[in-house]
Design a protein around this motif. Structure first.
Motif, mmCIF file in Angstrom:
data_model
loop_
_atom_site.group_PDB
_atom_site.id
_atom_site.type_symbol
_atom_site.label_atom_id
_atom_site.label_comp_id
_atom_site.label_asym_id
_atom_site.label_seq_id
_atom_site.Cartn_x
_atom_site.Cartn_y
_atom_site.Cartn_z
ATOM 1 N N GLU A 154 3.481 0.301 3.021
ATOM 2 C CA GLU A 154 3.245 -0.330 3.997
ATOM 3 C C GLU A 154 2.818 -1.643 3.204
ATOM 4 O O GLU A 154 2.387 -1.760 2.315
ATOM 5 C CB GLU A 154 1.806 0.010 4.712
ATOM 6 N N HIS A 177 -3.626 1.250 -3.526
ATOM 7 C CA HIS A 177 -2.960 -0.112 -3.662
ATOM 8 C C HIS A 177 -1.812 0.170 -4.642
ATOM 9 O O HIS A 177 -1.745 0.880 -5.296
ATOM 10 C CB HIS A 177 -3.953 -1.235 -4.218
ATOM 11 N N SER A 216 -3.463 9.706 1.994
ATOM 12 C CA SER A 216 -4.416 8.821 1.363
ATOM 13 C C SER A 216 -3.713 7.605 1.061
ATOM 14 O O SER A 216 -2.434 7.727 0.811
ATOM 15 C CB SER A 216 -5.072 9.503 0.138
ATOM 16 N N ARG A 217 -4.387 6.351 0.925
ATOM 17 C CA ARG A 217 -3.768 5.297 0.516
ATOM 18 C C ARG A 217 -4.219 4.586 -0.836
ATOM 19 O O ARG A 217 -5.227 4.722 -1.103
ATOM 20 C CB ARG A 217 -4.325 4.186 1.754
ATOM 21 N N VAL A 220 0.908 -1.289 -0.065
ATOM 22 C CA VAL A 220 -0.085 0.123 -0.035
ATOM 23 C C VAL A 220 0.988 1.116 -0.034
ATOM 24 O O VAL A 220 2.042 1.353 0.780
ATOM 25 C CB VAL A 220 -0.977 0.040 1.184
ATOM 26 N N VAL A 253 1.310 5.217 0.765
ATOM 27 C CA VAL A 253 0.564 6.099 1.812
ATOM 28 C C VAL A 253 1.031 7.358 1.252
ATOM 29 O O VAL A 253 2.312 7.540 1.163
ATOM 30 C CB VAL A 253 0.861 5.951 3.273
#
Ligand code: FO1
Length: 327
Positions: free
Chosen positions: A179, A161, A158-159, A151, A153
């Motif tokens: 992450e 894929h 905001s996150r 992921v 960030v």
């Protein structure tokens, strides 16, 4: 060493594929015919995703297709000569991602995989089954059977894929960090720790250190396995002449505060004698000036040609990595 050597390669997509092809060719050149018994590839699965109801494994598929000789060498992903009829239909339905192409032949792979996952096979079992179609000359293992998503960030919190950040935004949105969602509950897939423990050489492919090798190393117990093996651990720099060879690894490195240089990536992996992973580091002739710095980290620097621009150069690099590991 008596008998066939046991080699483990940690690898991501395109750079990983070329390197694995090179190692397989180098083993063949040493008279080892059963390379599948000699060569185990532990593949990053952090890029994997569910899309339109099917499970995609981009790095697993890139390496499988490359070893089978059916990969699209120009695009660097998917099948050679693929068509996009189903993809077009999915777009008409508004299904999937408009910026992400699922080729027809490639979709056959995803459907087969998804079907087997749905009847209860693990990802490692599915990959084992899929490896039988072609004579790959290597055993492929996913880094883990757990679903671990890389992921991204962003600075505003905001996150995304990884695949959306990579293919839709071409890594242009500045990441704050990466992450590995789900990594805490993950364990190395069956066979991975054993292969590392029994290896004569562990090679870290010149793949993206942050989003390809990074997730593999983040799997709990993976670092311990690598630090405990009697095998020599040899890394290959993905940086040549202070630049990334392909992809957008520089953006990833910058995000985690690492300079885009051969010595900085060596420092990121660290020296085994100082709580890190590497015994030796292959760096390009263009980066020869960094060799002393690498030695200062406690890692043996070896200056070699690193460009894998054709099969012969990939094979020479594979041979150089095996030599560096003493096999
Ligand atoms: N990369 C793209 O740039 N655009 C695509 O539409 C795309 C589709 C795709 C489908 C299946 C697959 O296995 C890989 C695909 N890739 C695509 C490559 C992939 O996004 C990345 O290059 C890797 O995940 C990075 O290793």
């Amino acid at each position: 060493m008596t008998g066939s050597p046991r080699i483990v390669v940690l690898a991501g997509g395109v750079g990983g594929s070329r390197f694995v092809l090179g190692v397989r060719a180098a083993l063949r050149a040493r008279g080892i015919d059963d390379t599948a018994a000699a060569l185990t590839v532990v593949v990053n699965t952090g890029d994997d995703l569910w899309l339109s109801g099917v499970r995609l494994q981009p790095d697993v598929d890139s390496i499988t297709y490359a070893l089978a000789g059916v990969n699209d060498t120009e695009r660097g992903w998917g099948r050679q000569g693929d068509s996009e009829r189903v993809n077009h239909e999915l777009q008409e339905w508004g299904a999937g991602w408009p910026w992400f192409t699922l080729g027809d032949l490639d979709l056959g792979t995803h459907l087969a995989r998804t079907g087997w996952l749905r009847v209860g096979l693990t990802p490692a079992q599915v990959l084992e089954r899929m490896s039988h179609r072609w004579d790959l000359g290597a055993r492929l293992l996913p880094m883990t059977d757990a679903e671990v998503d890389t992921v991204v960030v962003l600075q505003d919190g905001s996150r995304l894929h990884f695949q959306e950040w990579w293919t839709r935004h071409r890594a242009t949105l500045a990441p704050a960090r990466f992450e590995n969602a789900g990594i805490e509950a993950a364990a190395p897939a069956p066979g991975v720790a054993e292969a590392i423990a029994e290896a004569d050489a562990v090679l870290i492919a010149p793949s993206n250190p942050v989003v390809s090798i990074g997730p593999i190393l983040a799997v709990p117990r993976m670092r311990e396995a690598l630090r405990a093996t009697d095998a020599s651990v040899v890394g290959v720099s993905p940086i040549i002449g202070g630049k990334v060879v392909r992809g957008m690894a520089d953006v990833c490195l910058t995000a985690i505060g690492v300079e885009t240089s051969a010595s900085a990536v060596a420092a990121l992996y660290g020296a085994r004698e100082r709580d890190g992973l590497l015994d030796s580091w292959l760096l390009a002739e263009e980066d020869e000036a960094a060799a002393d710095e690498v030695a200062g980290l406690g890692i043996r620097p070896l200056v070699r040609p690193l460009w894998m621009t054709d099969a012969a150069r990939s094979a020479a690099l594979g041979a150089a990595a095996l030599d560096a590991a003493g096999v």
